[in-house]
Design a protein around this motif. Structure first.
Motif, PDB file in Angstrom:
ATOM      1  N   GLN A  50       0.868  -0.740   0.170  1.00  0.00           N
ATOM      2  CA  GLN A  50      -0.360   0.095  -0.170  1.00  0.00           C
ATOM      3  C   GLN A  50       0.748   0.967  -0.019  1.00  0.00           C
ATOM      4  OE1 GLN A  50      -2.922  -0.160   3.192  1.00  0.00           O
ATOM      5  NE2 GLN A  50      -3.847  -2.387   2.561  1.00  0.00           N
ATOM      6  N   HIS A  51       0.251   1.975  -0.378  1.00  0.00           N
ATOM      7  CA  HIS A  51       0.870   3.897  -0.439  1.00  0.00           C
ATOM      8  C   HIS A  51       0.158   4.443  -0.335  1.00  0.00           C
ATOM      9  CE1 HIS A  51      -0.462   3.909  -4.443  1.00  0.00           C
ATOM     10  NE2 HIS A  51       0.177   2.855  -4.555  1.00  0.00           N
ATOM     11  N   GLY A  52       0.829   5.730  -0.485  1.00  0.00           N
ATOM     12  CA  GLY A  52       0.391   7.009   0.214  1.00  0.00           C
ATOM     13  C   GLY A  52      -0.532   7.754  -0.649  1.00  0.00           C
ATOM     14  N   ASP A  53      -0.125   8.816  -1.004  1.00  0.00           N
ATOM     15  CA  ASP A  53      -1.257   9.895  -1.695  1.00  0.00           C
ATOM     16  C   ASP A  53      -0.262   9.699  -3.695  1.00  0.00           C
ATOM     17  OD1 ASP A  53      -3.078  10.691  -0.423  1.00  0.00           O
ATOM     18  OD2 ASP A  53      -2.153  11.857   0.142  1.00  0.00           O
ATOM     19  N   LEU A  54      -1.143   9.535  -4.053  1.00  0.00           N
ATOM     20  CA  LEU A  54      -0.626   9.887  -5.829  1.00  0.00           C
ATOM     21  C   LEU A  54      -0.286  10.789  -6.047  1.00  0.00           C
ATOM     22  CD1 LEU A  54      -1.690   6.401  -6.970  1.00  0.00           C
ATOM     23  CD2 LEU A  54      -0.331   6.784  -5.539  1.00  0.00           C
ATOM     24  N   ARG A 165      12.368   0.838   6.512  1.00  0.00           N
ATOM     25  CA  ARG A 165      12.227   2.863   6.615  1.00  0.00           C
ATOM     26  C   ARG A 165      12.533   3.363   5.229  1.00  0.00           C
ATOM     27  NH1 ARG A 165      16.891   6.426   7.350  1.00  0.00           N
ATOM     28  NH2 ARG A 165      18.214   4.641   7.275  1.00  0.00           N
ATOM     29  N   MET A 166      13.731   3.045   3.962  1.00  0.00           N
ATOM     30  CA  MET A 166      13.522   4.162   3.025  1.00  0.00           C
ATOM     31  C   MET A 166      12.193   3.111   1.937  1.00  0.00           C
ATOM     32  SD  MET A 166      16.257   3.451  -0.046  1.00  0.00           S
ATOM     33  CE  MET A 166      17.573   3.996   1.246  1.00  0.00           C
ATOM     34  N   ARG A 167      11.834   1.939   2.569  1.00  0.00           N
ATOM     35  CA  ARG A 167      10.607   1.324   1.596  1.00  0.00           C
ATOM     36  C   ARG A 167       9.225   2.894   2.205  1.00  0.00           C
ATOM     37  NH1 ARG A 167       9.973  -4.145   1.819  1.00  0.00           N
ATOM     38  NH2 ARG A 167       7.845  -3.428   0.269  1.00  0.00           N
ATOM     39  N   ALA A 168       9.258   2.668   3.262  1.00  0.00           N
ATOM     40  CA  ALA A 168       8.503   3.047   4.330  1.00  0.00           C
ATOM     41  C   ALA A 168       7.789   4.811   3.492  1.00  0.00           C
ATOM     42  CB  ALA A 168       8.134   3.566   5.230  1.00  0.00           C
ATOM     43  N   ALA A 169       9.379   5.859   3.679  1.00  0.00           N
ATOM     44  CA  ALA A 169       9.483   6.775   3.944  1.00  0.00           C
ATOM     45  C   ALA A 169       8.988   7.347   1.943  1.00  0.00           C
ATOM     46  CB  ALA A 169      10.504   7.665   3.538  1.00  0.00           C
ATOM     47  N   LEU A 170       9.412   6.120   1.009  1.00  0.00           N
ATOM     48  CA  LEU A 170       9.035   6.294  -0.430  1.00  0.00           C
ATOM     49  C   LEU A 170       7.316   6.386  -0.799  1.00  0.00           C
ATOM     50  CD1 LEU A 170      12.179   4.222  -2.166  1.00  0.00           C
ATOM     51  CD2 LEU A 170      11.387   6.561  -2.404  1.00  0.00           C
ATOM     52  N   SER A 171       6.949   5.490   0.153  1.00  0.00           N
ATOM     53  CA  SER A 171       5.496   5.288   0.206  1.00  0.00           C
ATOM     54  C   SER A 171       4.352   5.910   0.543  1.00  0.00           C
ATOM     55  CB  SER A 171       5.563   3.933   0.778  1.00  0.00           C
ATOM     56  OG  SER A 171       5.619   3.876   1.999  1.00  0.00           O
ATOM     57  N   LEU A 196      11.535  14.724  -2.724  1.00  0.00           N
ATOM     58  CA  LEU A 196      10.865  13.785  -2.857  1.00  0.00           C
ATOM     59  C   LEU A 196       9.825  14.639  -3.602  1.00  0.00           C
ATOM     60  CD1 LEU A 196      10.111  11.135  -4.040  1.00  0.00           C
ATOM     61  CD2 LEU A 196       9.170  11.030  -1.796  1.00  0.00           C
ATOM     62  N   ARG A 197       9.888  14.563  -4.808  1.00  0.00           N
ATOM     63  CA  ARG A 197       8.526  15.777  -5.750  1.00  0.00           C
ATOM     64  C   ARG A 197       7.076  15.285  -5.745  1.00  0.00           C
ATOM     65  NH1 ARG A 197      10.116  20.755  -6.208  1.00  0.00           N
ATOM     66  NH2 ARG A 197       8.179  21.566  -6.810  1.00  0.00           N
ATOM     67  N   TRP A 198       7.583  13.978  -6.442  1.00  0.00           N
ATOM     68  CA  TRP A 198       6.458  12.914  -7.203  1.00  0.00           C
ATOM     69  C   TRP A 198       5.910  11.881  -6.939  1.00  0.00           C
ATOM     70  CZ3 TRP A 198       5.815  10.190 -11.997  1.00  0.00           C
ATOM     71  CH2 TRP A 198       4.603   9.996 -12.437  1.00  0.00           C
ATOM     72  N   ARG A 199       4.814  11.405  -6.348  1.00  0.00           N
ATOM     73  CA  ARG A 199       4.813   9.195  -6.695  1.00  0.00           C
ATOM     74  C   ARG A 199       4.320   9.212  -7.327  1.00  0.00           C
ATOM     75  NH1 ARG A 199       3.620  10.606  -0.657  1.00  0.00           N
ATOM     76  NH2 ARG A 199       5.991  10.263   0.294  1.00  0.00           N
ATOM     77  N   LEU A 203       3.029   0.638 -11.866  1.00  0.00           N
ATOM     78  CA  LEU A 203       3.723   1.032 -13.145  1.00  0.00           C
ATOM     79  C   LEU A 203       2.930   1.567 -14.133  1.00  0.00           C
ATOM     80  CD1 LEU A 203       3.094  -2.772 -13.683  1.00  0.00           C
ATOM     81  CD2 LEU A 203       5.459  -1.185 -14.172  1.00  0.00           C
ATOM     82  N   PRO A 204       3.812   3.298 -13.992  1.00  0.00           N
ATOM     83  CA  PRO A 204       3.195   4.965 -14.435  1.00  0.00           C
ATOM     84  C   PRO A 204       3.494   4.187 -16.168  1.00  0.00           C
ATOM     85  CG  PRO A 204       5.070   4.492 -13.274  1.00  0.00           C
ATOM     86  CD  PRO A 204       4.680   3.671 -12.947  1.00  0.00           C
ATOM     87  N   ARG A 205       3.272   5.382 -16.628  1.00  0.00           N
ATOM     88  CA  ARG A 205       3.784   5.325 -18.257  1.00  0.00           C
ATOM     89  C   ARG A 205       4.601   6.173 -18.151  1.00  0.00           C
ATOM     90  NH1 ARG A 205      -0.432   8.369 -21.719  1.00  0.00           N
ATOM     91  NH2 ARG A 205      -0.333  10.025 -19.828  1.00  0.00           N
ATOM     92  N   VAL A 206       5.181   5.741 -19.284  1.00  0.00           N
ATOM     93  CA  VAL A 206       6.367   6.975 -19.705  1.00  0.00           C
ATOM     94  C   VAL A 206       6.101   7.905 -20.117  1.00  0.00           C
ATOM     95  CG1 VAL A 206       8.764   6.840 -21.759  1.00  0.00           C
ATOM     96  CG2 VAL A 206       6.903   4.384 -20.747  1.00  0.00           C
TER      97      VAL A 206
END
Length: 219
Positions: A50-54, A165-171, A196-199, A203-206
């Motif tokens: 699961q992840h936070g806001d996109l 810790r890194m995975r959680a911060a990224l998500s 970090l400016r964008w999540r 599998l986003p589009r190129v």
């Protein structure tokens, strides 16, 4: 949650069009076979973490610093890997035979377009290994070579104590991460100040990655 079949349907032409190219190289043929297996449902869809806001990260986030070992065996700080370049980061593990090949193909397609993006700042791709027991420098080198990575695409692995810790911060989420087989397939974009400016979605589009990199590189 994005399924494998949905991800395949939204993958850009730059990745999927090569499936009909004549006489692909052995490495390319292997990749295409794996992608075909995924499309046919031969591999079950992982339950992505699961992840936070996109989308835009507001306010921007600076990750806690950590040491990583890159594909050359050099020990480098995360802040140094991110500083002075606009960076698109993904998390992978080199022993993955399911979704990670699609992630590699995705970054390969982005790499092919970076040179055409108008920019004031240089751009970088970074694959972060999340299995320190297996993602050694030699394994990272093989991962990059598999996708014909240029010098602007690097890979590095944090210490075992820093992975979650890194995975959680990224998500950006407090939800349980799950094991590495359920890792996120998001792409995370950082500005040249290592913020970090964008999540992305899974599998986003190129085109989406390139648009964000271009916007950050022009500022």
């Amino acid at each position: 949650m994005t399924t494998i079949s949905e991800s395949r349907e939204t993958m850009p032409d730059s990745i999927t069009s090569g499936m009909h190219a004549p006489a692909p190289s052995p490495a390319r043929r292997s990749l295409l076979c794996q992608m075909a297996a995924l499309a046919l449902g031969a591999v079950s869809s992982p339950a992505f973490a699961q992840h936070g806001d996109l989308g835009l990260v507001t306010p921007p986030v600076r990750l806690d610093d950590a040491w990583l070992v890159d594909q050359t065996g050099e020990k480098r700080l995360l802040s140094d890997l991110l500083h002075q370049r606009v960076t698109a980061l993904q998390t992978v593990y080199t022993g993955c035979g399911t979704i990670c090949p699609l992630q590699g193909a995705l970054f390969s397609a982005v790499q092919g377009r970076i040179a055409q993006i108008p920019a004031r700042r240089p751009m970088r791709l970074l694959s972060v290994g999340i299995d320190p027991l297996s993602d050694s420098p030699s394994a990272l080198r093989a991962w990059l070579a598999r996708y014909q990575a240029s010098s602007a695409w690097n890979a590095a692995t944090p210490a075992l104590a820093d992975v979650d810790r890194m995975r959680a911060a990224l998500s950006g989420s407090n939800a349980p991460l799950g094991d590495i087989a359920d890792h996120s397939t998001q792409v995370y974009c950082f500005d040249a100040n290592a913020m970090l400016r964008w999540r992305s979605a899974d599998l986003p589009r190129v085109e989406d990655i390139c648009d964000v990199l271009g916007a950050l590189a022009r500022t």
